[in-house]
Design a protein around this motif. Structure first.
Motif, PDB file in Angstrom:
ATOM      1  N   LEU A  17       0.830  -1.211   0.000  1.00 38.59           N
ATOM      2  CA  LEU A  17       0.000   0.000   0.000  1.00 38.59           C
ATOM      3  C   LEU A  17       0.865   1.263   0.000  1.00 38.59           C
ATOM      4  O   LEU A  17       0.536   2.257  -0.653  1.00 38.59           O
ATOM      5  N   THR A  18       1.968   1.196   0.749  1.00 34.92           N
ATOM      6  CA  THR A  18       2.862   2.358   0.776  1.00 34.92           C
ATOM      7  C   THR A  18       3.449   2.611  -0.609  1.00 34.92           C
ATOM      8  O   THR A  18       3.499   3.756  -1.086  1.00 34.92           O
ATOM      9  N   GLN A  19       3.890   1.537  -1.278  1.00 34.34           N
ATOM     10  CA  GLN A  19       4.403   1.692  -2.638  1.00 34.34           C
ATOM     11  C   GLN A  19       3.318   2.207  -3.581  1.00 34.34           C
ATOM     12  O   GLN A  19       3.565   3.083  -4.429  1.00 34.34           O
ATOM     13  N   PHE A  20       2.090   1.666  -3.405  1.00 33.94           N
ATOM     14  CA  PHE A  20       0.999   2.118  -4.258  1.00 33.94           C
ATOM     15  C   PHE A  20       0.689   3.598  -4.020  1.00 33.94           C
ATOM     16  O   PHE A  20       0.444   4.355  -4.965  1.00 33.94           O
ATOM     17  N   LEU A  21       0.716   3.995  -2.734  1.00 34.23           N
ATOM     18  CA  LEU A  21       0.460   5.411  -2.432  1.00 34.23           C
ATOM     19  C   LEU A  21       1.555   6.298  -3.006  1.00 34.23           C
ATOM     20  O   LEU A  21       1.278   7.397  -3.515  1.00 34.23           O
ATOM     21  N   GLU A  22       2.817   5.825  -2.903  1.00 30.79           N
ATOM     22  CA  GLU A  22       3.907   6.624  -3.454  1.00 30.79           C
ATOM     23  C   GLU A  22       3.778   6.751  -4.975  1.00 30.79           C
ATOM     24  O   GLU A  22       4.024   7.818  -5.553  1.00 30.79           O
ATOM     25  N   SER A  23       3.374   5.633  -5.610  1.00 24.07           N
ATOM     26  CA  SER A  23       3.201   5.706  -7.069  1.00 24.07           C
ATOM     27  C   SER A  23       1.955   6.501  -7.443  1.00 24.07           C
ATOM     28  O   SER A  23       1.899   7.118  -8.506  1.00 24.07           O
ATOM     29  N   ALA A  24       0.939   6.471  -6.573  1.00 25.21           N
ATOM     30  CA  ALA A  24      -0.313   7.177  -6.888  1.00 25.21           C
ATOM     31  C   ALA A  24      -0.279   8.645  -6.492  1.00 25.21           C
ATOM     32  O   ALA A  24      -1.200   9.394  -6.846  1.00 25.21           O
ATOM     33  N   GLU A  25       0.757   9.059  -5.738  1.00 27.11           N
ATOM     34  CA  GLU A  25       0.811  10.458  -5.298  1.00 27.11           C
ATOM     35  C   GLU A  25       0.888  11.435  -6.462  1.00 27.11           C
ATOM     36  O   GLU A  25       0.162  12.454  -6.482  1.00 27.11           O
ATOM     37  N   PRO A  26       1.757  11.197  -7.503  1.00 29.90           N
ATOM     38  CA  PRO A  26       1.761  12.142  -8.640  1.00 29.90           C
ATOM     39  C   PRO A  26       0.405  12.184  -9.352  1.00 29.90           C
ATOM     40  O   PRO A  26      -0.061  13.264  -9.739  1.00 29.90           O
TER      41      PRO A  26
END
Length: 390
Positions: free
Chosen positions: A228-237
């Motif tokens: 989820l953290t990786q997904f959030l980091e990728s989804a932040e932009p």
């Protein structure tokens, strides 16, 4: 216990998801928030479980120390009881020896009394004439009296020692009884503590089993959290891009809302103008129908080619509206339903019917002066015949 905490975690997930969905209106963000809440609740449950297990271990250690202290006290009491038993045996032996000595002294005292009586009889006997025998006998009597006094003194000392020994024996017996009562109480406490320790060991085993089942789930949740953290980091932009586009869309929506408000005001003005024109048109139609009735009072009620052309060119929606006006006493609800099904308004349907009638027949056929639209009386029979033929 584990099922209740798991149920509590899922309740927290549902509440967090629903609240986030109500606030942000974003399904993916709400799902992420709910998953994080589930992970946090499970981690909190695992931490609470560990603390509870630690508290149980600490309580078990305290009870084990208490049991050991009771065992030490029990051993000390048992040693004291053994010593007191030995002292009691020694006192009993000494008491028996004193009683033996007392019996011997009593025997010696009785022997002395017999000797004294014999000496007294010898002294008082008429055969005792010589003076030296009297002196010897008196000397022996004094010796016997002295021995008797010594025996009485030793007898009194023996009796006092016997009384002291009996008192010590009673005291020792009372102490022994007291120690036995304490020992029985300590044994009952030990049994209760043993039961508590067994219960704590059973709880500890259950907690270890639950911890063993929780550990893989915690690992899975940690993995899910990292994903989820990786997904959030990728989804932040993307989120920032969506926020920027949403801001621009918000500005466009505000512009559209201002345009819509201005169009609504213009539409209101147009509606007022349409109503004025409609009233003027109705007045003209009324005058025209009056003039036509005056010019053609005996008009045939049979349908002509113009009326047939009028009916044939009507679409289905206008034909249904005309049939409702002819057959229903208050056709407003049916006209509204027909207009909604065809994405228009009842007034536009009536205007279209009148326009087609003017183009083909040359006159208005629907009057809208009353609360409900009606067909002009002079054309009612003709329209009914035409609708029956359709």
């Amino acid at each position: 216990m584990f099922k209740s905490r798991l149920l509590l975690s899922f309740v927290a997930l549902s509440v967090s998801f629903c609240l986030s969905l109500l606030i942000t209106r974003d399904f993916s963000r709400s799902l992420i928030t709910g998953a994080l809440t589930l992970f946090a609740s499970l981690v909190g449950a695992a931490v609470a479980e560990g603390q509870h297990r630690q508290a149980l271990n600490q309580r078990s250690q305290e009870l084990t120390g208490h049991i050991r202290a009771l065992q030490r006290k029990r051993s000390e009491a048992y040693e004291a009881l053994v010593m007191m038993t030995q002292e009691r045996d020694q006192i009993s032996n000494s008491l028996n020896a004193l009683q033996t000595q007392l019996r011997n002294l009593q025997i010696q005292s009785s022997n002395l009394w017999q000797q004294k009586e014999e000496l007294s009889w010898n002294i008082t006997s008429p055969q005792a004439s010589p003076a030296n025998q009297i002196y010897v006998l008196q000397t022996k009597l004094q010796e016997l009296e002295q021995k008797e006094a010594e025996l009485n003194k030793s007898l009194s000392a023996t009796l006092s020692a016997k009384q002291r020994a009996e008192l010590g024996l009673k005291t020792t017996q009372a102490q022994v009884n007291q120690f036995q009562a304490q020992l029985a109480e300590q044994q009952s406490q030990k049994a209760e503590l043993t039961k508590e320790v067994n219960a704590l060991f059973a709880q500890r085993q259950q907690l270890e089993i639950q911890l063993a089942t929780l550990q893989p789930k915690v690992k899975e949740l940690e993995k899910y959290r990292s994903d989820l953290t990786q997904f959030l980091e990728s989804a932040e932009p993307k989120r920032q891009q969506v926020e920027g586009s949403s801001k621009s869309l918000q500005g466009a929506i505000e512009n559209l809302q201002s345009q819509i408000s201005s169009l609504q005001s213009e539409l209101g003005q147009l509606e007022h103008q349409i109503l004025d024109r409609r009233q003027q048109k109705e007045l003209l139609d009324l005058e025209l129908s009056t003039m036509r009735r005056e010019l053609e009072p005996d008009a045939d009620s049979q349908p002509t080619s113009e009326w047939v052309d009028f009916i044939n060119q009507l679409p289905q929606s206008e034909l249904e509206a005309l049939s409702a006006i002819v057959t229903q006493p208050n056709p407003n609800a049916i006209l509204k339903q027909i207009a909604e099904m065809n994405l228009t308004m009842p007034e536009l349907l009536i205007d279209s019917l009148n326009e087609r009638a003017i183009e083909t027949v040359g006159d208005l056929i629907i009057e809208t002066t009353a609360n409900a639209p009606t067909v002009a009386p002079e054309y009612l029979d003709i329209i009914k015949n035409l609708l029956q033929q359709v």
